[in-house]
Design a protein around this motif. Sequence first.
Motif, PDB file in Angstrom:
ATOM      1  N   ASP A   1       3.375  -5.745   4.225  1.00 39.56           N
ATOM      2  CA  ASP A   1       2.477  -4.878   4.981  1.00 39.56           C
ATOM      3  C   ASP A   1       1.955  -5.577   6.236  1.00 39.56           C
ATOM      4  O   ASP A   1       1.721  -4.931   7.265  1.00 39.56           O
ATOM      5  CB  ASP A   1       1.305  -4.426   4.102  1.00 39.56           C
ATOM      6  CG  ASP A   1       1.698  -3.317   3.130  1.00 39.56           C
ATOM      7  OD1 ASP A   1       2.795  -2.749   3.294  1.00 39.56           O
ATOM      8  OD2 ASP A   1       0.905  -3.009   2.214  1.00 39.56           O
ATOM      9  N   ILE A   2       1.758  -6.905   6.154  1.00 35.52           N
ATOM     10  CA  ILE A   2       1.327  -7.639   7.346  1.00 35.52           C
ATOM     11  C   ILE A   2       2.421  -7.612   8.405  1.00 35.52           C
ATOM     12  O   ILE A   2       2.145  -7.463   9.604  1.00 35.52           O
ATOM     13  CB  ILE A   2       0.910  -9.074   6.978  1.00 35.52           C
ATOM     14  CG1 ILE A   2      -0.426  -9.051   6.224  1.00 35.52           C
ATOM     15  CG2 ILE A   2       0.815  -9.968   8.215  1.00 35.52           C
ATOM     16  CD1 ILE A   2      -0.963 -10.411   5.848  1.00 35.52           C
TER      17      ILE A   2
ATOM     18  N   TYR B   1       0.846  -1.192   0.000  1.00 44.31           N
ATOM     19  CA  TYR B   1       0.000   0.000   0.000  1.00 44.31           C
ATOM     20  C   TYR B   1       0.884   1.246   0.000  1.00 44.31           C
ATOM     21  O   TYR B   1       1.898   1.308   0.711  1.00 44.31           O
ATOM     22  CB  TYR B   1      -0.909  -0.001   1.228  1.00 44.31           C
ATOM     23  CG  TYR B   1      -1.840   1.196   1.293  1.00 44.31           C
ATOM     24  CD1 TYR B   1      -2.750   1.442   0.268  1.00 44.31           C
ATOM     25  CD2 TYR B   1      -1.797   2.075   2.366  1.00 44.31           C
ATOM     26  CE1 TYR B   1      -3.596   2.533   0.315  1.00 44.31           C
ATOM     27  CE2 TYR B   1      -2.640   3.172   2.419  1.00 44.31           C
ATOM     28  CZ  TYR B   1      -3.531   3.402   1.390  1.00 44.31           C
ATOM     29  OH  TYR B   1      -4.371   4.489   1.435  1.00 44.31           O
ATOM     30  N   ASN B   2       0.516   2.206  -0.825  1.00 39.48           N
ATOM     31  CA  ASN B   2       1.281   3.443  -0.999  1.00 39.48           C
ATOM     32  C   ASN B   2       2.702   3.186  -1.512  1.00 39.48           C
ATOM     33  O   ASN B   2       3.597   4.031  -1.331  1.00 39.48           O
ATOM     34  CB  ASN B   2       1.349   4.251   0.309  1.00 39.48           C
ATOM     35  CG  ASN B   2       0.059   5.028   0.566  1.00 39.48           C
ATOM     36  OD1 ASN B   2      -0.691   5.305  -0.371  1.00 39.48           O
ATOM     37  ND2 ASN B   2      -0.184   5.365   1.822  1.00 39.48           N
ATOM     38  N   ASP B   3       2.902   2.012  -2.119  1.00 42.22           N
ATOM     39  CA  ASP B   3       4.223   1.637  -2.640  1.00 42.22           C
ATOM     40  C   ASP B   3       5.307   1.724  -1.576  1.00 42.22           C
ATOM     41  O   ASP B   3       6.489   1.960  -1.878  1.00 42.22           O
ATOM     42  CB  ASP B   3       4.605   2.521  -3.838  1.00 42.22           C
ATOM     43  CG  ASP B   3       3.695   2.290  -5.036  1.00 42.22           C
ATOM     44  OD1 ASP B   3       3.263   1.139  -5.227  1.00 42.22           O
ATOM     45  OD2 ASP B   3       3.414   3.269  -5.760  1.00 42.22           O
ATOM     46  N   ASN B   4       4.901   1.472  -0.340  1.00 38.78           N
ATOM     47  CA  ASN B   4       5.839   1.527   0.784  1.00 38.78           C
ATOM     48  C   ASN B   4       6.514   0.163   0.909  1.00 38.78           C
ATOM     49  O   ASN B   4       6.049  -0.720   1.615  1.00 38.78           O
ATOM     50  CB  ASN B   4       5.089   1.898   2.071  1.00 38.78           C
ATOM     51  CG  ASN B   4       6.011   2.014   3.262  1.00 38.78           C
ATOM     52  OD1 ASN B   4       7.225   2.148   3.103  1.00 38.78           O
ATOM     53  ND2 ASN B   4       5.436   1.961   4.450  1.00 38.78           N
TER      54      ASN B   4
ATOM     55  N   CYS C   1      -6.012  -4.712   1.136  1.00 33.48           N
ATOM     56  CA  CYS C   1      -6.858  -5.801   1.639  1.00 33.48           C
ATOM     57  C   CYS C   1      -6.479  -6.172   3.061  1.00 33.48           C
ATOM     58  O   CYS C   1      -7.299  -6.735   3.794  1.00 33.48           O
ATOM     59  CB  CYS C   1      -6.746  -7.014   0.729  1.00 33.48           C
ATOM     60  SG  CYS C   1      -7.256  -6.704  -0.969  1.00 33.48           S
ATOM     61  N   THR C   2      -5.233  -5.894   3.442  1.00 36.87           N
ATOM     62  CA  THR C   2      -4.805  -5.971   4.836  1.00 36.87           C
ATOM     63  C   THR C   2      -4.240  -4.605   5.199  1.00 36.87           C
ATOM     64  O   THR C   2      -3.357  -4.101   4.500  1.00 36.87           O
ATOM     65  CB  THR C   2      -3.744  -7.065   5.048  1.00 36.87           C
ATOM     66  OG1 THR C   2      -2.563  -6.744   4.313  1.00 36.87           O
ATOM     67  CG2 THR C   2      -4.274  -8.422   4.600  1.00 36.87           C
ATOM     68  N   PRO C   3      -4.714  -3.977   6.250  1.00 38.77           N
ATOM     69  CA  PRO C   3      -4.330  -2.590   6.528  1.00 38.77           C
ATOM     70  C   PRO C   3      -2.918  -2.471   7.083  1.00 38.77           C
ATOM     71  O   PRO C   3      -2.539  -3.202   8.007  1.00 38.77           O
ATOM     72  CB  PRO C   3      -5.363  -2.140   7.563  1.00 38.77           C
ATOM     73  CG  PRO C   3      -5.788  -3.400   8.238  1.00 38.77           C
ATOM     74  CD  PRO C   3      -5.728  -4.482   7.187  1.00 38.77           C
ATOM     75  N   PRO C   4      -2.117  -1.568   6.536  1.00 37.33           N
ATOM     76  CA  PRO C   4      -0.824  -1.254   7.141  1.00 37.33           C
ATOM     77  C   PRO C   4      -1.040  -0.407   8.389  1.00 37.33           C
ATOM     78  O   PRO C   4      -2.173  -0.025   8.711  1.00 37.33           O
ATOM     79  CB  PRO C   4      -0.112  -0.465   6.040  1.00 37.33           C
ATOM     80  CG  PRO C   4      -1.213   0.159   5.260  1.00 37.33           C
ATOM     81  CD  PRO C   4      -2.362  -0.802   5.303  1.00 37.33           C
ATOM     82  N   PRO C   5       0.009  -0.094   9.113  1.00 39.01           N
ATOM     83  CA  PRO C   5      -0.155   0.719  10.330  1.00 39.01           C
ATOM     84  C   PRO C   5      -0.801   2.072  10.019  1.00 39.01           C
ATOM     85  O   PRO C   5      -0.629   2.645   8.943  1.00 39.01           O
ATOM     86  CB  PRO C   5       1.288   0.903  10.819  1.00 39.01           C
ATOM     87  CG  PRO C   5       2.023  -0.270  10.272  1.00 39.01           C
ATOM     88  CD  PRO C   5       1.406  -0.548   8.937  1.00 39.01           C
ATOM     89  N   GLY C   6      -1.585   2.552  10.981  1.00 40.32           N
ATOM     90  CA  GLY C   6      -2.140   3.893  10.891  1.00 40.32           C
ATOM     91  C   GLY C   6      -3.456   4.020  10.171  1.00 40.32           C
ATOM     92  O   GLY C   6      -3.986   5.128  10.026  1.00 40.32           O
TER      93      GLY C   6
ATOM     94  N   TRP D   1      -6.309 -10.939  -0.858  1.00 41.73           N
ATOM     95  CA  TRP D   1      -5.725 -10.495  -2.111  1.00 41.73           C
ATOM     96  C   TRP D   1      -4.673  -9.418  -1.830  1.00 41.73           C
ATOM     97  O   TRP D   1      -4.464  -8.997  -0.698  1.00 41.73           O
ATOM     98  CB  TRP D   1      -6.809 -10.013  -3.066  1.00 41.73           C
ATOM     99  CG  TRP D   1      -6.317  -9.854  -4.472  1.00 41.73           C
ATOM    100  CD1 TRP D   1      -6.337  -8.729  -5.229  1.00 41.73           C
ATOM    101  CD2 TRP D   1      -5.719 -10.867  -5.287  1.00 41.73           C
ATOM    102  NE1 TRP D   1      -5.792  -8.965  -6.463  1.00 41.73           N
ATOM    103  CE2 TRP D   1      -5.387 -10.280  -6.533  1.00 41.73           C
ATOM    104  CE3 TRP D   1      -5.409 -12.218  -5.090  1.00 41.73           C
ATOM    105  CZ2 TRP D   1      -4.778 -10.978  -7.571  1.00 41.73           C
ATOM    106  CZ3 TRP D   1      -4.802 -12.917  -6.112  1.00 41.73           C
ATOM    107  CH2 TRP D   1      -4.486 -12.313  -7.342  1.00 41.73           C
ATOM    108  N   THR D   2      -4.042  -8.948  -2.892  1.00 33.68           N
ATOM    109  CA  THR D   2      -2.855  -8.107  -2.760  1.00 33.68           C
ATOM    110  C   THR D   2      -3.165  -6.663  -2.366  1.00 33.68           C
ATOM    111  O   THR D   2      -4.237  -6.133  -2.692  1.00 33.68           O
ATOM    112  CB  THR D   2      -2.072  -8.109  -4.093  1.00 33.68           C
ATOM    113  OG1 THR D   2      -0.896  -7.350  -3.958  1.00 33.68           O
ATOM    114  CG2 THR D   2      -2.922  -7.530  -5.223  1.00 33.68           C
ATOM    115  N   ASN D   3      -2.251  -6.033  -1.671  1.00 37.99           N
ATOM    116  CA  ASN D   3      -2.261  -4.583  -1.484  1.00 37.99           C
ATOM    117  C   ASN D   3      -1.617  -3.930  -2.706  1.00 37.99           C
ATOM    118  O   ASN D   3      -0.696  -4.492  -3.305  1.00 37.99           O
ATOM    119  CB  ASN D   3      -1.488  -4.184  -0.229  1.00 37.99           C
ATOM    120  CG  ASN D   3      -2.222  -4.533   1.048  1.00 37.99           C
ATOM    121  OD1 ASN D   3      -3.305  -5.118   1.014  1.00 37.99           O
ATOM    122  ND2 ASN D   3      -1.639  -4.188   2.180  1.00 37.99           N
TER     123      ASN D   3
END
Length: 511
Positions: A196-197, A188-191, A476-481, A468-470
């Motif tokens: 991300d999990i 997510y956000n190309d971070n 689909c799975t939230p990163p921190p914040g 599924w993919t971020n």
Amino acid sequence: MKKLILMSFFFGLFIFSCSKDDPENENDIHVNIKSTISYASEPMANGEFTFTLTNTVSTATTINYTISGTATNGTDYQTITNSISIPANTLSKSINIIVIDDTTTEGDETVIITLDATDNNVLIGSSDVATVTISELPEEFLLSPDDAYLYMVNPNATPETIALFYNLKLISKTKFAVGQQAAFSSFYNDNGGESDIMKTTGSDPGLLGLDFMFITDDNNNGATSNWYYQQEQNIKSDAIEAYNKGMINTFSWHMREPYDGDYFYASEMTQFQRDNALVSILPEGANHEYYKQKLQKVAEVAHSMVGSDGNLVPFIFRPFHEFDGDWFWWGKAYCSPQEFKALWQFTVTYLRDTLQVNNILFAFSPDSSFFSAAEYLSRYPGDAYVDILGMDNYADFNNQGQAALDSANEKLQIITALAKDRVKIAALTESAYIVTPSINNPISGFYANHMYNALSDNNVEIGYMMFWTNTSNTYCTPPPGQPSTSDFLEFVNKPRSVLQNELPNMYTLPQ
């Protein structure tokens, strides 16, 4: 007292034939009956009779039948009536035999249905009798580590692959691994960096989703400067990293159509391509040799992935997923059940027997359009060709309310019962509620309540589930914040959810 339902088939006489050896007239429409699930345990799963027409009828068809047997209707099992109506333009309909548990030891009892009469000029078919046996068994079947290979597609699989099958079956009794597609390569956000999990929970997912799409692309020429070949190397590296961490690998295959090699979505193909793509790669088809070359590439990758322990990396292979829809060229709109089964069976036997790939488990995964075991099995190629009974399901989790969540759970109950019956592994092979902030916002309690309850209630037993993919602008799975981060943390900390840091050793059989 636990009651288990064991199914057996009894076939009727050819009552409308001139002699017992004459086949049914192919121009007539017949109705047949059979039991669909060979066993199921009360109260988690039900016995099932399925009534099937040989062709659809434009109006509803009523079928009358006699109920007999030593079990008592309404006492030993919930009351069923003496008729059923198959809706217009529908091939089949099922009824459940739901055992009423009691404390009396009665031995085996039977429920027998015999077809009597129909309307719409539908004739009684050759399979006009079916029996469900209600048995009292002392305990549920338990798979032995030494016997695991007997229930696998490939009994000559590597020891690590056999262990993966056994351990997935074992953990499904009490837990499920939580995975994500492209967790090591899409963020997510190309971070970039850690998955991300991992950023959210401190652990990688228990399962990594990958794809053969770029690997088998026609443009992959094997040159180090070639973008597709570079993706092949990245994907193999990710799979090896996951294995070295003790994670599980699963590969889907968004295979391009075999004529021009451009698309996998049917909407982007010509009508000719849609109508002929799947049939063309069957044996004797125009593109069969082309398809064999693609399978040879899959085998090459399978043989080249070696972990730090020196062993081949086992993986779950999930080709031709969501085949009950019409969005992929292998969907049901573009091939018959027999053609789909033939393709699946060839794929398995060519990889296993000809190409000697011994580090694959095969996953069968329709989308969520089924509502009975009969519907789920309508394109099932057979137990000899499937290790994992899966389901992709986005629709029931797309903010559709409690009824949809209950439906998701009921479908998982169906595949749980089938997996128990066949000594296979059940799984939610792909799912998500895709969040695009300010456009498609999070659902309160989605992970810890909606998703978790659907995966756990009513004794559902799945070995794993995969989000599924971020991407750069969705997750689909939230990163921190994120607003749903705490909800996801609650989900992964529930008793059944397992990430990489809590997985047992999946690649060694217990002693």
